[in-house]
Structure formats: C-alpha cells, structure tokens
Design an enzyme around this catalytic site. Structure first.
Site, PDB file in Angstrom:
ATOM      1  N   SER A   6      14.466  21.644 -16.354  1.00 55.44           N
ATOM      2  CA  SER A   6      13.255  22.427 -16.542  1.00 55.44           C
ATOM      3  C   SER A   6      13.620  23.729 -17.235  1.00 55.44           C
ATOM      4  O   SER A   6      14.717  24.253 -17.048  1.00 55.44           O
ATOM      5  CB  SER A   6      12.628  22.712 -15.175  1.00 55.44           C
ATOM      6  OG  SER A   6      11.825  23.876 -15.247  1.00 55.44           O
ATOM      7  N   GLU A  12       9.180   8.620 -17.125  1.00 55.26           N
ATOM      8  CA  GLU A  12       7.796   9.048 -17.364  1.00 55.26           C
ATOM      9  C   GLU A  12       7.361   8.708 -18.789  1.00 55.26           C
ATOM     10  O   GLU A  12       6.227   8.287 -19.026  1.00 55.26           O
ATOM     11  CB  GLU A  12       7.664  10.548 -17.118  1.00 55.26           C
ATOM     12  CG  GLU A  12       7.802  10.906 -15.641  1.00 55.26           C
ATOM     13  CD  GLU A  12       8.001  12.403 -15.430  1.00 55.26           C
ATOM     14  OE1 GLU A  12       7.237  13.195 -15.987  1.00 55.26           O
ATOM     15  OE2 GLU A  12       8.938  12.766 -14.708  1.00 55.26           O
ATOM     16  N   LYS A  63      15.842  21.869 -11.125  1.00 61.48           N
ATOM     17  CA  LYS A  63      15.175  20.605 -11.432  1.00 61.48           C
ATOM     18  C   LYS A  63      16.025  19.606 -12.198  1.00 61.48           C
ATOM     19  O   LYS A  63      16.817  19.963 -13.060  1.00 61.48           O
ATOM     20  CB  LYS A  63      13.908  20.879 -12.255  1.00 61.48           C
ATOM     21  CG  LYS A  63      12.851  21.614 -11.475  1.00 61.48           C
ATOM     22  CD  LYS A  63      11.995  20.675 -10.669  1.00 61.48           C
ATOM     23  CE  LYS A  63      10.893  20.177 -11.553  1.00 61.48           C
ATOM     24  NZ  LYS A  63       9.927  19.395 -10.822  1.00 61.48           N
ATOM     25  N   HIS A  98       0.830  -1.219   0.000  1.00 65.71           N
ATOM     26  CA  HIS A  98       0.000   0.000   0.000  1.00 65.71           C
ATOM     27  C   HIS A  98       0.862   1.266   0.000  1.00 65.71           C
ATOM     28  O   HIS A  98       0.416   2.305   0.473  1.00 65.71           O
ATOM     29  CB  HIS A  98      -0.942   0.035   1.210  1.00 65.71           C
ATOM     30  CG  HIS A  98      -1.648  -1.255   1.474  1.00 65.71           C
ATOM     31  ND1 HIS A  98      -2.850  -1.583   0.890  1.00 65.71           N
ATOM     32  CD2 HIS A  98      -1.293  -2.326   2.238  1.00 65.71           C
ATOM     33  CE1 HIS A  98      -3.226  -2.784   1.302  1.00 65.71           C
ATOM     34  NE2 HIS A  98      -2.297  -3.268   2.111  1.00 65.71           N
TER      35      HIS A  98
END
Ligand code: ARG
Length: 460
Positions: A276, A289, A282, A155
């Site tokens: 970024s 992704e 970043k 979980h």
C-alpha cells in the site's frame, strides 16, 4: 484508389475510412491470412484455374511478405482497409499481375472466415497448454496437503472437515472441464470455410478438399452461406473462456479471503502481492483481485459478439468485422491471467496450522456426532436432534463437542460411550469420509492420479 474502386467516382470520406478500417487490429491475422492464401493459390494452380507459374510466384511472394512482416519491415496502411487487402496490395506491388490473380474464386468473406477460424484454433491450443500447467501446479500442491484438515464451508459457514487437497482438487476438476470444453470447440470448428466465396460458392472448378486438407481441417464446410456467416466457433470459444474466467474468479475470491487476517490460511509470495502507498503493514492480493475483475471483461466480450450476431440476415454483413476485437481482448486477458494465477498458487505459503485451528471451532464434527449415534442404532433424525441439543449446551459453556465430559453426553443419550472421542476427532472425521469423491486420503490420491493422468495424456 481502392482495390474495389472500379465503380466509384469519389474518394471515400476520411471518417468513413476511419470507421471502415480494421487493419489496426486485424493485422494480428497476417500469418493465417498468408497461410490461407498459399493454400488457395496452390489449389488454383493445380486445378488449372491459374497457371502453375503464377501460383509459384504468388507463393514465393507471400512467403517473402511473411518474412518481412516478422522482421518488422512492413508498415500496414489504413488505405488498404484490412489485413487481406494490405497483403494482396503488397503482393501485387512485388510480383505484378500474378498477384492480381490470387483473389480468383475467392472473396474476403470466406477469406476472413478462414483466417479467424485458424486464429481461434491456434489460440485454443495455447490456452489448453496453460490450463494443463495450472492443473499440474494444483496436483503438486494437493499432494502436499492431503492430511491438512481445514473447515469446508457452506454459506461461508464452517460445515464439515475436509483437507486443503480436497479443496484444491475441486478446482482442478473445473479446469479439466474447461480443457474438454475448449477441445470440443476446437473439434467442432475444424471445418474449412474457404471456397464459400462471397456467399454462393463459385463457378470455377475449385477443390475445397485440397485447401481444407492443406490447412489441417477435417473437411470443407457444407454450406457456402453458413461458411461465410458462421461465428459460432468464436462464440463457443468466448463462452468457454467466460466459464474458465468464472472458475478463476471464484478461486481468486477464496485466495483473497484466505489471505485475510480473519482466515490466514495462506500467504502469497512477495512477487505475487503488492503493498500500500500509505499503510506500511499491508500485503495485498491484487493479483487475485485483478483476475476476479478481469472476468467481467471476458463476459463483456462474449456479450458483445452475441449482440453483434443476433440480428444479422444471411450471409456476410460488415457488422461481423466487430467479431475480432472481443476475441482478441479475451485471448489477451486469459493468456495473461492463467500463467500468473498458476505461478501465484505455486509460490504461495500454506499455513495448515491456521486451517486446523479454524476447523476446531464451529462444530464441524456435529454431523459425525449424529452419525455416531446413528451407527449405534438411533434413527438419524433423532440423532440430529440430540446433537443439536449438545451443540446448544456447548455454546452456553463455551466448549467444543469433544470437550464435553462423557457424563454430560450420556445425560442426553445413553448410547454415548468413550469411543465417541475418537469419532469426534477432526482428523478421523476427515479420514473416514472415504466415500467416492470424498476428502479421505485414499480418495484425494485417486483424484490427484486422475488429474495427473488427464494432463499426461494430453502432454504426450
Ligand atoms: N475486414 C473484413 C472483416 O473483418 C473482411 C471482410 C470484408 N468483406 C466485405 N464484403 N466487406 O469482416
């Protein structure tokens, strides 16, 4: 005039041509198409269906065309609809009447069924290699981190201590199944549809065993209708690729989590991360992704072909021309994703101290505490309740289980003795999980060796 122009009085409408053509994408099959035609022509010659001279002229002509295609000297044309008619037209333009004899005892229906099957067979082998390379990277990383304690989750809540190796090896086992799934597909598809004709075989004395053998198939397919209308192999292939992408996507999801400041279990190499345009600090896990995102395309490819096939009466229907683009798309996607993913894992920096720190919080040794009492004679269910009470005490005091003084432990159960602190040490909790398949070093070593042997076996 079309190759099939005999019974037609009008030219095809231009939009119909645009709808009907497949050369824009099925030119990818040129190699398989030529190999199949060579085998067919040689068989026709040997069987005396065409003369040996014609067969030889065809084979020579086809080999020349193959070379010219590979040297970029051929421009295909939508006038000739698909790869089969383009090559046949080129052949006839080069060698004359012999070229017109190639299509004796054959149809484009068994021809395309053959080409596509050989294409899928070839790409399975490419993908298998890439999967084995990925498994090799996983084994290499797993070897380094067999004692690196990290929290295992259920979980997404910290649950029990495992090692980073154990986590990586879970994926290695998934990729092993992907390999065997694709191998199964390759074994099952390896029957030759050539000689099925348009749908009902042929009256010529063809030798289907000869062509099957020449093209490295185990046997000819048993039924001519099935031969031209079966696309199960493409569906099995796409299912295998979908499951494989699902594995990559789950893994990618974890990479993304592990890169976050909340976890910081790993850091990606600069070559496999992006920045970024506005936020100078970043470093984004775009690669992971994108892999997660591209999984959707491959599922879509599977769904489109399943949907194309679901209502088709036997045997060939032109709908089936729609089989190719989804398969090509899935192949391109998977063959790009696998090596990038392997390289990303190979170059990542693992931060075991952060894993260890995360493992220290969240009471992931609570099961071990209950097991300690159980081994001293308390029934497990009671030990579970006692430990639950201790967790509540710790929660109120902001302590971990191993930080509670012995008196406080004994206040809850007299079975606690000073050896409890060893039993609660995370390193011990992990090391003692030596049950078959568990995270103890003896077991991760066994797992790594099993995966390595699996890979070796196939690379040999
Ligand atoms: N380009 C076609 C395909 O991909 C080849 C088979 C055409 N056969 C036919 N009877 N129209 O399916």
């Amino acid at each position: 005039m079309k190759l099939w122009g005999g019974r037609f009085e009008k030219e095809t409408d231009a939009l119909v041509n645009a709808l009907n053509e497949s050369i824009s994408f099925d030119q990818r099959l040129y190699r398989e198409d030529i190999e199949g035609s060579v085998a067919h022509a040689e068989m026709l010659g040997k069987q005396g269906i065409i003369s040996m001279e014609d067969a030889a002229a065809i084979v020579k002509g086809l080999r020349g065309i193959l070379q010219d295609i590979e040297n970029g000297k051929i421009a295909f044309t939508t006038e000739n609809e698909d790869i089969h008619m383009n090559i046949e037209a080129l052949l006839t333009a080069r060698i004359g009447d012999a070229g017109k004899r190639l299509h004796t005892a054959r149809s484009r229906n068994d021809q395309v069924a053959l080409d596509f099957r050989m294409y899928v067979r070839k790409e399975i082998s490419v993908i298998l290699e890439q999967l084995l390379d990925l498994e090799t990277v996983l084994c290499r990383q797993a070897r380094k981190y067999q004692t690196a304690v990290m929290p295992g989750y259920t979980h997404l809540q910290r649950a029990q201590p495992i090692s980073f190796a154990q986590h990586l090896l879970a994926y290695a086992n998934m990729f092993t199944r992907d390999v065997t799934r694709l191998e199964d597909c390759r074994n099952r598809l390896n029957e030759c549809p050539l000689g099925s004709g348009a749908l009902a075989g042929t009256t010529y004395p063809i030798d289907r065993w000869q062509t099957a053998k020449a093209l490295a198939f185990d046997a000819p397919m048993n039924n001519s209708l099935d031969g031209v209308s079966d696309r199960d192999y493409a569906l099995e292939f796409l299912s295998g690729l979908s499951i494989l992408m699902m594995h990559l996507s789950r893994f990618a999801e974890e990479i993304i989590l592990w890169c976050s400041w909340e976890f910081k279990f790993i850091e990606l190499d600069d070559a496999y991360a992006t920045g970024s345009s506005i936020m100078p600090q970043k470093k984004n896990p775009d690669v992971a992704e994108l892999l997660r995102g591209k999984t959707g395309r491959v599922y879509g490819d599977l769904m489109s072909l399943l949907t194309v096939m679901k209502g088709l009466p036997l045997a060939y229907n032109k709908d089936m021309q729609e089989d190719k683009e989804p398969v090509f798309d899935a192949v391109d996607t998977v063959e790009l994703c696998l090596p990038v993913f392997a390289a990303m894992l190979d170059t990542m920096t693992v931060l075991p101290e952060n894993m260890r720190r995360a493992a220290g919080k969240g009471f992931i040794n609570a099961t071990d505490c209950a097991d300690y009492l159980t081994k001293k004679g308390m029934p497990f269910r009671d030990a579970y309740t006692v430990t639950g009470r201790l967790v509540a005490v710790c929660g109120a005091k902001g302590l971990t289980l191993e930080e509670l003084p012995l008196e406080e432990l004994q206040a809850v159960s007299p079975l606690f003795e000073s050896d409890v602190y060893d039993a609660l040490k995370l390193e011990n909790c992990m090391a003692l999980r030596a049950s078959c398949g568990g995270p103890a070093v003896s077991e991760t070593t066994r797992q790594i060796e099993a995966v390595e042997a699996f890979v070796q076996n196939r690379k040999a």
